[in-house]
Design an enzyme around this catalytic site. Sequence first.
Site, mmCIF file in Angstrom:
data_model
loop_
_atom_site.group_PDB
_atom_site.id
_atom_site.type_symbol
_atom_site.label_atom_id
_atom_site.label_comp_id
_atom_site.label_asym_id
_atom_site.label_seq_id
_atom_site.Cartn_x
_atom_site.Cartn_y
_atom_site.Cartn_z
ATOM 1 N N SER A 2 1.005 -1.368 0.044
ATOM 2 C CA SER A 2 -0.075 0.117 0.047
ATOM 3 C C SER A 2 0.873 1.305 0.083
ATOM 4 O O SER A 2 0.219 2.386 -0.152
ATOM 5 C CB SER A 2 -0.943 -0.197 1.247
ATOM 6 O OG SER A 2 -0.119 -0.037 2.455
ATOM 7 N N GLY A 3 2.226 1.069 0.242
ATOM 8 C CA GLY A 3 2.824 2.174 0.418
ATOM 9 C C GLY A 3 3.131 2.716 1.976
ATOM 10 O O GLY A 3 3.943 3.678 2.175
ATOM 11 N N GLY A 4 2.694 1.903 2.875
ATOM 12 C CA GLY A 4 2.816 2.154 4.191
ATOM 13 C C GLY A 4 3.858 1.503 4.812
ATOM 14 O O GLY A 4 4.458 0.586 4.325
ATOM 15 N N VAL A 5 4.272 1.511 6.154
ATOM 16 C CA VAL A 5 5.220 0.812 6.907
ATOM 17 C C VAL A 5 5.074 -0.690 7.134
ATOM 18 O O VAL A 5 5.671 -1.477 6.938
ATOM 19 C CB VAL A 5 5.533 1.737 8.220
ATOM 20 C CG1 VAL A 5 4.308 1.520 9.150
ATOM 21 C CG2 VAL A 5 6.847 1.023 8.852
ATOM 22 N N ASP A 6 3.536 -0.963 7.342
ATOM 23 C CA ASP A 6 3.309 -2.206 7.651
ATOM 24 C C ASP A 6 3.425 -3.413 6.284
ATOM 25 O O ASP A 6 4.209 -4.038 6.502
ATOM 26 C CB ASP A 6 1.858 -2.255 7.972
ATOM 27 C CG ASP A 6 1.452 -1.783 9.366
ATOM 28 O OD1 ASP A 6 2.385 -1.728 10.213
ATOM 29 O OD2 ASP A 6 0.272 -1.099 9.233
ATOM 30 N N SER A 7 2.926 -3.013 5.282
ATOM 31 C CA SER A 7 3.464 -3.729 4.186
ATOM 32 C C SER A 7 4.715 -3.699 3.442
ATOM 33 O O SER A 7 5.340 -4.578 3.079
ATOM 34 C CB SER A 7 2.485 -3.366 2.642
ATOM 35 O OG SER A 7 2.572 -1.891 2.428
ATOM 36 N N MET A 26 -2.577 -2.169 -5.540
ATOM 37 C CA MET A 26 -3.822 -1.889 -6.092
ATOM 38 C C MET A 26 -4.260 -0.396 -6.166
ATOM 39 O O MET A 26 -4.295 0.390 -5.033
ATOM 40 C CB MET A 26 -4.853 -2.613 -5.013
ATOM 41 C CG MET A 26 -4.762 -4.107 -4.870
ATOM 42 S SD MET A 26 -6.183 -4.622 -4.159
ATOM 43 C CE MET A 26 -6.195 -3.621 -2.596
ATOM 44 N N CYS A 94 -14.343 -4.206 0.870
ATOM 45 C CA CYS A 94 -13.280 -3.987 0.196
ATOM 46 C C CYS A 94 -12.356 -5.391 0.246
ATOM 47 O O CYS A 94 -11.814 -5.789 -0.825
ATOM 48 C CB CYS A 94 -12.658 -2.863 0.429
ATOM 49 S SG CYS A 94 -10.832 -2.689 -0.520
ATOM 50 N N GLY A 122 -0.058 -6.985 4.866
ATOM 51 C CA GLY A 122 0.390 -6.060 6.150
ATOM 52 C C GLY A 122 -0.621 -6.041 7.268
ATOM 53 O O GLY A 122 -0.707 -5.135 8.129
ATOM 54 N N CYS A 198 -10.949 4.721 2.453
ATOM 55 C CA CYS A 198 -9.961 5.102 1.723
ATOM 56 C C CYS A 198 -10.289 6.106 0.612
ATOM 57 O O CYS A 198 -9.630 7.164 0.250
ATOM 58 C CB CYS A 198 -9.483 3.742 0.820
ATOM 59 S SG CYS A 198 -10.729 2.898 -0.270
#
Length: 364
Positions: A2-7, A26, A94, A122, A198
Amino acid sequence: MSGGVDSSVTAKLLTDKDYDLSAVFMRNWDTRDESGSDHGCEWEKDWEDVRRVCGVLDIPCKMVDLSREYWTRVFEPSLKSWESGITPNPDVWCNKEVKFGALLDRLSEDPGLSNTPWLATGHYANKDWKYHNGVPRPRLLRPRDVTKDQTYYLSSVPERSLSRAIFPLGSIKKTEVRELAVKWNLPTAARQESMGICFVGEKRKFNDFISQYIPPKPGPIIDLETGFQVGEHAGPWNFTIGQGAKVRGLKEKTFVVKKDIPKNIIYVVSGTDHSALYAQSLTIRDWTWIWADSPPIELMRPGGLKARIKFRHVMSDIGCSVYSDNDCIRIDFDEPQKAIAPGQVATIYIEDWCLGCGTIVEVA
């Protein structure tokens, strides 16, 4: 991704294992539907962060445009729900319809993938396998970090999709994820956590967003106890049960307790602890057990299934009894519960095991 730290940390954890690994971003929302232009959109920054992380980890990545599937399977049904006055949860659907639905289908059809793909995310969740009638079946379980538990959002994912899911963060706490991202010098280590629906984003108010799709429908706000009109609303979709009504000119704060959709009336009460805000039971339609062919046998017994329930993501689970009631599921709480809105998703647990979910249609 997603572009976040978790993923990002998820991707790094997987590079240390023996996987044929590639990343997928996505794109679920096409802002051209709103503004006619894609320039400066949030997804572009997310996609750039995904590419930066994948560059550091030396793994291939690609973007998959699922905005059409998101529009037809998630946004349009949610829009109809809001317009009818109920409170949907798009993020739950989703995961079922897009991430673990359309995306998995798209990847399965990809000629560049020689084997059946697995999907690692993530999410803060766990999974194990349990033998049932001699067959191993996947179970969705709560993560180690219960404060970040995302099984509520995954509770609609069907068994066939869950069987192909991997949740590397299930045994890691959020604080540890941040520490690992810094340790590994990941480009997203300092990125803030995203919140909210989102397609609304974090910089817009929901009312401003939804007004682009649903025209105003003014109606009265009425005090439930006195029967007097105390204000006016612009449309019932702007309120949910238990929400502060923010009626000007009143000495006490008022809270939404009921919506009369046919008459377009919002009813409010004074105070946060009014008895009308509480309910003892609820009815659910379209219930989906993750093990669809094996609902708990206790449902048909006089005492019902003793379980735990969440009807919001941010809440502690509470005790309940679950019964099969014709084509619906009825849930009786061990103690009365506050601010339950039709349209919300209710999720059932036995200890850490998430069994499934459904949409609330009636509260009593």
